[in-house]
Design a protein around this motif. Structure first.
Motif, short mmCIF file in Angstrom:
data_model
loop_
_atom_site.label_atom_id
_atom_site.label_comp_id
_atom_site.label_asym_id
_atom_site.label_seq_id
_atom_site.Cartn_x
_atom_site.Cartn_y
_atom_site.Cartn_z
N LEU A 294 0.81 -1.22 0.00
CA LEU A 294 0.00 0.00 0.00
C LEU A 294 0.84 1.27 0.00
O LEU A 294 0.29 2.38 -0.02
N LEU A 295 2.17 1.15 0.03
CA LEU A 295 3.02 2.34 -0.08
C LEU A 295 2.75 3.02 -1.41
O LEU A 295 2.80 2.40 -2.47
N SER A 296 2.45 4.31 -1.36
CA SER A 296 2.10 5.05 -2.56
C SER A 296 2.22 6.54 -2.26
O SER A 296 2.39 6.93 -1.10
N PRO A 297 2.11 7.40 -3.28
CA PRO A 297 2.13 8.85 -3.02
C PRO A 297 1.04 9.31 -2.05
O PRO A 297 1.22 10.33 -1.39
N SER A 298 -0.05 8.58 -1.95
CA SER A 298 -1.12 8.98 -1.03
C SER A 298 -0.91 8.42 0.38
O SER A 298 -1.65 8.77 1.29
N MET A 299 0.07 7.54 0.56
CA MET A 299 0.44 7.05 1.89
C MET A 299 1.96 7.14 2.06
O MET A 299 2.65 6.14 2.21
N PRO A 300 2.50 8.36 2.02
CA PRO A 300 3.96 8.52 2.13
C PRO A 300 4.42 8.37 3.57
O PRO A 300 3.60 8.34 4.50
N PRO A 301 5.72 8.29 3.79
CA PRO A 301 6.24 8.24 5.15
C PRO A 301 5.89 9.51 5.92
O PRO A 301 5.69 10.58 5.34
N ASN A 302 5.85 9.39 7.24
CA ASN A 302 5.58 10.56 8.07
C ASN A 302 6.73 11.56 8.02
O ASN A 302 7.88 11.20 7.73
N VAL A 303 6.40 12.81 8.32
CA VAL A 303 7.37 13.88 8.49
C VAL A 303 7.36 14.23 9.97
O VAL A 303 6.29 14.39 10.57
N TRP A 304 8.54 14.34 10.57
CA TRP A 304 8.62 14.63 12.01
C TRP A 304 9.48 15.86 12.23
O TRP A 304 10.62 15.92 11.76
N PRO A 305 8.99 16.85 12.98
CA PRO A 305 9.76 18.08 13.19
C PRO A 305 10.88 17.89 14.22
O PRO A 305 10.84 16.98 15.04
N ASP A 306 11.87 18.80 14.14
CA ASP A 306 12.97 18.77 15.11
C ASP A 306 12.49 19.13 16.51
O ASP A 306 13.06 18.67 17.51
N GLU A 307 11.48 19.98 16.59
CA GLU A 307 10.93 20.42 17.87
C GLU A 307 9.42 20.59 17.72
O GLU A 307 8.93 20.76 16.61
N PRO A 308 8.72 20.49 18.83
CA PRO A 308 9.15 20.29 20.21
C PRO A 308 9.55 18.83 20.51
O PRO A 308 9.17 17.92 19.78
N ASP A 309 10.30 18.67 21.60
CA ASP A 309 10.75 17.34 22.01
C ASP A 309 9.56 16.43 22.30
O ASP A 309 8.57 16.86 22.88
N GLY A 310 9.67 15.18 21.90
CA GLY A 310 8.63 14.20 22.19
C GLY A 310 7.48 14.19 21.22
O GLY A 310 6.51 13.44 21.39
N PHE A 311 7.57 14.99 20.16
CA PHE A 311 6.46 15.11 19.19
C PHE A 311 6.16 13.76 18.55
O PHE A 311 5.01 13.30 18.54
#
Length: 311
Positions: free
Chosen positions: A108-125
């Protein structure tokens, strides 16, 4: 007795009674409110804290996590990008999307189910919202089991349909409303795309649903309760037996216009490759099949994302 207002139901009620109560509320309003849903209050409190902290970051920092061309599937979507279908102006909001992380090579990997993006901050996000995604998904599956029984299906009918589904946890920020809003509101009248939506209540009022009588009804969950509503995918599957109800977030008046509003909806989606076929029990001579043509859940999603300006 017909329902006059949204009941507050407990997910710990007797299963058969809960199925009936949920079905009646959804059939009447397209909405229900539920408590005792199993989300850890400490985890939820941490989620609210991180949501406020992230949206307080400078605009340039937040925009580092915007991925153009993805339709807002993951990461940050800036203010003024999403527009309710048919609305003349964009909503007054910005948001962040957390989705499902699929392992490499997953079909099911596809452009409509891409990997998550995670921010540098805040901690624990990442840790906090990964845990909240799983908790929302569990509560949603429990609610779908009760809906299935109300529809005359096996309680586990939806389990394979939502396995590895394209669900999304949205962190929403509605900034203070200024005098130059030019007729825009925080969220224009719309229906949700997905199967069901689970919404953690906001501190600021404003959520309203449109009744069948054409009146706007305020939806005010008690602290800690979830608002749950039917989305267009479940409306389609049930041949409109369960309605996807128009709702909006109106602008606040007076001093409250100077306050931000935060909310946290979980859009529970079907698997991308799920093919719609109207449930036979929802087809009658009085309610013939509105959707004889079968399409996939992802086809439907992409069509709707184009309609609301995200693609």
């Amino acid at each position: 007795m017909p329902l006059k207002s949204l009941p507050i139901l407990s997910l710990e009620d007797d299963p058969a009674a809960l199925s009936q109560s949920l079905g009646d509320s959804f059939r009447t309003f397209g909405f229900a409110m539920v408590k005792d849903h199993g989300l850890d209050p400490a985890l939820v409190a941490r989620g609210w804290e991180l949501t406020r902290t992230f949206f307080a970051l400078p605009d340039a920092e937040k925009r580092r996590w915007h991925v153009p061309g993805q339709g807002g599937a993951r990461g940050y979507t800036p203010f003024g990008r999403e527009i309710a279908k048919g609305a003349p102006v964009a909503d007054l909001k910005e948001f962040w999307h957390v989705g499902r992380d699929l392992p490499p090579g997953h079909p099911l990997l596809s452009p409509s189910m891409p990997p998550n993006v995670w921010p540098d901050e805040p901690d624990g996000f990442r840790e906090t919202f990964t845990a909240l995604f799983a908790a929302f998904e569990d509560a949603g599956a429990r609610i779908l089991a009760r809906i299935a029984v109300w529809l005359g299906l096996d309680a586990q009918w939806f389990d394979p349909a939502i396995a590895d589904g394209n669900s999304v946890l949205r962190l929403l920020h509605y900034p203070p409303v200024t005098g130059d809003a030019a007729g825009a509101i925080r969220a224009g009248a719309h229906e949700d795309i997905n199967l069901i939506t689970l919404l953690l209540g906001a501190e600021e009022a404003g959520l309203e649903l449109l009744t069948r009588e054409g009146e706007w009804l305020e939806v005010s969950p008690p602290p800690g309760a979830l608002v749950v509503n039917i989305g267009d995918m479940l409306q389609r599957l049930t041949n409109h037996v369960l309605p996807s109800t128009t709702h909006r977030v109106r602008n606040p008046a007076g001093a409250r216009a100077h306050a931000s509003r935060y909310s946290m909806p979980f859009f529970l989606h079907l698997r991308s490759d799920f093919r719609f076929a109207t449930l036979p029990g929802c087809i009658t001579p009085e309610n013939p099949d509105r959707y004889p043509k079968s399409i996939t859940a992802d086809d439907y999603l992409q069509e709707r994302l184009r309609e609301i300006g995200l693609k």
